[in-house]
Design a protein around this motif. Structure first.
Motif, PDB file in Angstrom:
ATOM      1  N   ILE A 227       9.600  73.088  -0.542  1.00 43.99           N
ATOM      2  CA  ILE A 227       9.474  71.629  -0.593  1.00 43.99           C
ATOM      3  C   ILE A 227      10.606  70.949   0.166  1.00 43.99           C
ATOM      4  O   ILE A 227      10.540  69.739   0.424  1.00 43.99           O
ATOM      5  N   GLU A 228      11.644  71.682   0.550  1.00 45.91           N
ATOM      6  CA  GLU A 228      12.756  71.130   1.313  1.00 45.91           C
ATOM      7  C   GLU A 228      12.674  71.596   2.762  1.00 45.91           C
ATOM      8  O   GLU A 228      12.097  72.629   3.068  1.00 45.91           O
ATOM      9  N   MET A 229      13.300  70.818   3.655  1.00 50.24           N
ATOM     10  CA  MET A 229      13.291  71.160   5.067  1.00 50.24           C
ATOM     11  C   MET A 229      13.984  72.488   5.326  1.00 50.24           C
ATOM     12  O   MET A 229      13.546  73.284   6.182  1.00 50.24           O
ATOM     13  N   SER A 230      15.058  72.776   4.586  1.00 47.53           N
ATOM     14  CA  SER A 230      15.776  74.037   4.776  1.00 47.53           C
ATOM     15  C   SER A 230      14.883  75.231   4.462  1.00 47.53           C
ATOM     16  O   SER A 230      14.953  76.278   5.118  1.00 47.53           O
ATOM     17  N   GLY A 231      14.008  75.075   3.463  1.00 42.67           N
ATOM     18  CA  GLY A 231      13.094  76.156   3.125  1.00 42.67           C
ATOM     19  C   GLY A 231      12.124  76.435   4.246  1.00 42.67           C
ATOM     20  O   GLY A 231      11.827  77.603   4.551  1.00 42.67           O
ATOM     21  N   MET A 232      11.614  75.391   4.873  1.00 43.57           N
ATOM     22  CA  MET A 232      10.716  75.575   6.004  1.00 43.57           C
ATOM     23  C   MET A 232      11.419  76.255   7.171  1.00 43.57           C
ATOM     24  O   MET A 232      10.862  77.151   7.815  1.00 43.57           O
ATOM     25  N   ILE A 233      12.661  75.842   7.430  1.00 45.64           N
ATOM     26  CA  ILE A 233      13.429  76.433   8.531  1.00 45.64           C
ATOM     27  C   ILE A 233      13.689  77.911   8.272  1.00 45.64           C
ATOM     28  O   ILE A 233      13.508  78.765   9.152  1.00 45.64           O
ATOM     29  N   PHE A 234      14.114  78.245   7.048  1.00 45.37           N
ATOM     30  CA  PHE A 234      14.369  79.645   6.700  1.00 45.37           C
ATOM     31  C   PHE A 234      13.096  80.486   6.847  1.00 45.37           C
ATOM     32  O   PHE A 234      13.135  81.613   7.329  1.00 45.37           O
ATOM     33  N   SER A 235      11.972  79.938   6.415  1.00 51.58           N
ATOM     34  CA  SER A 235      10.713  80.684   6.495  1.00 51.58           C
ATOM     35  C   SER A 235      10.318  80.950   7.940  1.00 51.58           C
ATOM     36  O   SER A 235       9.900  82.067   8.290  1.00 51.58           O
ATOM     37  N   ILE A 236      10.468  79.935   8.790  1.00 53.20           N
ATOM     38  CA  ILE A 236      10.131  80.109  10.207  1.00 53.20           C
ATOM     39  C   ILE A 236      11.060  81.124  10.853  1.00 53.20           C
ATOM     40  O   ILE A 236      10.622  81.992  11.631  1.00 53.20           O
TER      41      ILE A 236
END
Length: 313
Positions: A227-236
């Motif tokens: 739900i946070e931008m950092s989570g999306m970045i880490f996943s990518i």
């Protein structure tokens, strides 16, 4: 090695003894995951940390075991399966002891990382040893019994964990396996002769291992905070690392995983996908259920373990 192969081919009791001893050790691996889930609320109260933070107790165990699985398997081939199995069993026992005596959540999480890394090598080396010991006949049945030991640990873990928490406190959940594992080491040393070392002295692909580890860690961390931008970045970034790992494995002389060989084995790929979906659907439910039944419904650890056991059964 030929003499040991003849020995196990000739004596059924020797094969059975090895199967029981190794399965008893591998049983502790799923037990360490499922039993600890019931203890999470008590750990949170005792160490004064949030339920979110103690939720990392099973998570870091699984993550460290996943990261260690591939290089650990290759290391076992190089130094010998029996040595790797005994060494990882000892480290697992030490990690259990440290976890049970931990004064803080940080120490407990570090101990769980030790357990996870050792457990990955323990499980892979144990499976490989049984495959060698039962090379002549009965290999499928032996591996089936060993897999049954894994599911027994997953099934009985919540109930055993609930009993231990109610009777002796959460620390006993981690300390209980220690004497069992020490007994396994002694029994294996004296009762299971032989050693199994790979004739191919290929080095460990440390670059591939690093890419794989970074990919898994980033994916794992990112998925917990999508739900946070950092989570999306880490996943990518994690997906990118896994892509680089696959590309490198196709180029490396001695890769950790032969990607082409796996892709060509359609039944194996389908089996792995089925197992992936099954465990993915189960893990989140079990963790949340352990917290819900105790925090929201006010059940005791024993009652929680009994209800959680129904799903596994």
């Amino acid at each position: 090695m030929d003499s040991y192969a003849r020995y196990y081919r000739r004596y059924r009791s020797a094969r059975l003894r090895a199967l029981i001893i190794i399965s008893l050790a591998i049983l502790q691996f799923p037990l360490a995951v499922s039993a600890s889930l019931v203890a999470i609320p008590n750990i949170a109260n005792d160490l004064q940390v949030s339920a979110v933070l103690v939720g990392w107790i099973p998570a870091v165990f699984l993550l460290s075991s996943l990261v260690s699985q591939l290089p650990g398997g290759r290391l076992s081939d190089l130094i010998g399966l029996k040595k790797a199995f005994m060494g990882s069993t000892l480290i697992f026992a030490i990690g259990s002891l440290v976890a049970g005596a931990s004064p803080s959540i940080e120490m407990l999480l570090l101990a769980r990382v030790m357990q996870g890394m050792a457990g990955a090598i323990l499980a892979s080396a144990g499976m490989a040893m049984i495959s060698r010991i039962y090379a002549a006949k009965g290999r499928g049945a032996a591996l089936g019994w060993m897999t049954s030991a894994v599911y027994l640990g997953m099934t009985a873990g919540p109930l055993i964990g609930g009993w231990l928490v109610d009777w002796s406190g959460w620390r006993s959940v981690f300390i209980l396996p220690v004497p069992i594992l020490i007994g396994v080491i002694i029994a294996l040393h004296w009762s299971v002769p032989g050693e199994w070392v790979s004739s191919e002295k290929h080095p460990i692909d440390w670059l591939g291992a690093t890419l794989f580890a970074l990919g898994m860690i980033l994916l794992f961390s990112g998925s917990t905070q999508l739900i946070e931008m950092s989570g999306m970045i880490f996943s990518i970034l994690g997906i990118g690392m896994i892509y680089l790992f696959v590309k490198w494995s196709n180029r490396a002389t001695y890769p950790l995983v032969n990607i082409d060989l796996l892709v060509q084995n359609k039944p194996f790929i389908r089996s792995v996908l089925a197992a992936f979906f099954m465990y993915s659907s189960q893990y989140g439910i079990v963790l949340i259920l352990a917290l819900y039944l105790q925090y929201n419904r006010g059940l005791s650890p024993t009652d929680t373990g009994q209800l959680m056991m129904l799903q596994a059964l």
